[in-house]
Write an enzyme that holds these catalytic residues in place. Structure first.
Site, PDB file in Angstrom:
ATOM      1  N   HIS A  17       0.837  -1.206   0.000  1.00 58.95           N
ATOM      2  CA  HIS A  17       0.000   0.000   0.000  1.00 58.95           C
ATOM      3  C   HIS A  17       0.876   1.262   0.000  1.00 58.95           C
ATOM      4  O   HIS A  17       0.612   2.199  -0.737  1.00 58.95           O
ATOM      5  CB  HIS A  17      -0.880   0.066   1.264  1.00 58.95           C
ATOM      6  N   LYS A  41     -16.003  -7.190   4.527  1.00 59.18           N
ATOM      7  CA  LYS A  41     -15.134  -8.090   5.288  1.00 59.18           C
ATOM      8  C   LYS A  41     -14.874  -7.479   6.670  1.00 59.18           C
ATOM      9  O   LYS A  41     -14.648  -6.277   6.787  1.00 59.18           O
ATOM     10  CB  LYS A  41     -13.824  -8.421   4.576  1.00 59.18           C
ATOM     11  N   ARG A  90      -2.445  -6.143  -8.246  1.00 62.93           N
ATOM     12  CA  ARG A  90      -1.355  -7.068  -7.973  1.00 62.93           C
ATOM     13  C   ARG A  90      -1.274  -8.174  -9.017  1.00 62.93           C
ATOM     14  O   ARG A  90      -0.216  -8.504  -9.503  1.00 62.93           O
ATOM     15  CB  ARG A  90      -1.542  -7.717  -6.598  1.00 62.93           C
ATOM     16  N   SER A 128      -2.810  -7.663   3.224  1.00 54.91           N
ATOM     17  CA  SER A 128      -3.007  -7.509   4.664  1.00 54.91           C
ATOM     18  C   SER A 128      -3.263  -8.884   5.295  1.00 54.91           C
ATOM     19  O   SER A 128      -2.773  -9.167   6.396  1.00 54.91           O
ATOM     20  CB  SER A 128      -4.197  -6.591   4.942  1.00 54.91           C
TER      21      SER A 128
HETATM   22  P1  ADP Z   1      -6.066  -5.935   0.768  1.00 49.48           P
HETATM   23  O1  ADP Z   1      -6.517  -6.305  -0.624  1.00 49.48           O
HETATM   24  O2  ADP Z   1      -4.636  -6.259   1.046  1.00 49.48           O
HETATM   25  O3  ADP Z   1      -7.008  -6.320   1.866  1.00 49.48           O
HETATM   26  P2  ADP Z   1      -7.091  -3.239   0.761  1.00 49.48           P
HETATM   27  O4  ADP Z   1      -8.506  -3.624   0.687  1.00 49.48           O
HETATM   28  O5  ADP Z   1      -6.707  -2.376   1.894  1.00 49.48           O
HETATM   29  O6  ADP Z   1      -6.028  -4.410   0.783  1.00 49.48           O
HETATM   30  O7  ADP Z   1      -6.663  -2.632  -0.630  1.00 49.48           O
HETATM   31  C1  ADP Z   1      -6.608  -1.300  -0.957  1.00 49.48           C
HETATM   32  C2  ADP Z   1      -5.996  -1.131  -2.325  1.00 49.48           C
HETATM   33  O8  ADP Z   1      -4.625  -1.476  -2.293  1.00 49.48           O
HETATM   34  C3  ADP Z   1      -6.580  -1.955  -3.449  1.00 49.48           C
HETATM   35  O9  ADP Z   1      -6.559  -1.184  -4.626  1.00 49.48           O
HETATM   36  C4  ADP Z   1      -5.610  -3.128  -3.544  1.00 49.48           C
HETATM   37  O10 ADP Z   1      -5.644  -3.734  -4.813  1.00 49.48           O
HETATM   38  C5  ADP Z   1      -4.323  -2.420  -3.286  1.00 49.48           C
HETATM   39  N1  ADP Z   1      -3.251  -3.261  -2.762  1.00 49.48           N
HETATM   40  C6  ADP Z   1      -3.305  -4.126  -1.737  1.00 49.48           C
HETATM   41  N2  ADP Z   1      -2.127  -4.735  -1.531  1.00 49.48           N
HETATM   42  C7  ADP Z   1      -1.281  -4.244  -2.482  1.00 49.48           C
HETATM   43  C8  ADP Z   1       0.085  -4.490  -2.832  1.00 49.48           C
HETATM   44  N3  ADP Z   1       0.816  -5.394  -2.170  1.00 49.48           N
HETATM   45  N4  ADP Z   1       0.614  -3.797  -3.864  1.00 49.48           N
HETATM   46  C9  ADP Z   1      -0.140  -2.915  -4.539  1.00 49.48           C
HETATM   47  N5  ADP Z   1      -1.426  -2.646  -4.290  1.00 49.48           N
HETATM   48  C10 ADP Z   1      -2.000  -3.299  -3.269  1.00 49.48           C
END
Ligand code: ADP
Length: 162
Positions: A17, A41, A90, A128
């Site tokens: 992130h 979730k 990703r 996460s």
């Molecule tokens: P997660 O999918 O890890 O639960 P979030 O819901 O907080 O994460 O995702 C927020 C944004 O960050 C989304 O656009 C998701 O695709 C992106 N994201 C999550 N992990 C990564 C990563 N390792 N690299 C790049 N973008 C990411």
């Protein structure tokens, strides 16, 4: 002023992130990191904890603000003057859902664009959930999350387990 919004649950924020946040902040005037309140979730960390971890991790980034929202993302973006929603991709598995969301958001507000940034290959496997799973199993999370919040994450998961 070009304002972008980067939404997510950040449960917890990872270096994947942070990578997207820094790259997005470099191409706009202000980036609002928007933490989802009522997500389908269930989150491990409370809203306050998720916001606080972001604040600790992003103290260096001047044009990054941290906020939270519930309800429609396009409403949040509009009321904050943001015309661009940033998403990180990703793998192909992210694509289908994100494509659907981008079209849906465009349908709700045609003035708001979704901007996709490809994940840094160093973090393309990182989520996460992976971080939480690793801690639960006693694995190392060095380099996967910002150093400033490593101990907060480990403590929380240790306490949950007790
Ligand atoms: P997660 O999918 O890890 O639960 P979030 O819901 O907080 O994460 O995702 C927020 C944004 O960050 C989304 O656009 C998701 O695709 C992106 N994201 C999550 N992990 C990564 C990563 N390792 N690299 C790049 N973008 C990411």
């Amino acid at each position: 002023m070009r304002i972008f919004v980067y939404p997510g649950s950040f449960d917890p924020v990872t270096n994947g992130h942070i990578d997207i946040i820094k790259r997005a902040a470099a191409i706009c005037d202000k980036l609002i990191v928007a933490v989802l309140v009522n997500h389908s979730k269930k989150s491990l960390f409370s809203l306050d904890e998720r916001v606080s971890m972001l604040e600790k991790s992003l103290s260096c980034c001047e044009n990054v603000a941290i906020a939270h929202f519930s309800g429609l993302l396009v409403d949040f973006a509009r009321s904050n003057g943001a015309k661009v929603i940033v998403k990180g991709l990703r793998a192909v598995s992210d694509y289908e859902y994100e494509l659907q969301m981008a079209h849906l958001n465009k349908k709700m507000d045609e003035n708001i664009e979704t901007l996709f940034m490809m994940a840094n290959p160093n973090y393309s496997y990182l989520s996460s959930s992976i971080v939480k799973e690793l801690v639960l199993l006693g694995g190392e999370i060095d380099g996967l999350v910002p150093n400033e919040i490593k101990s907060v994450i480990i403590e929380k998961i240790k306490n949950e387990r007790e």
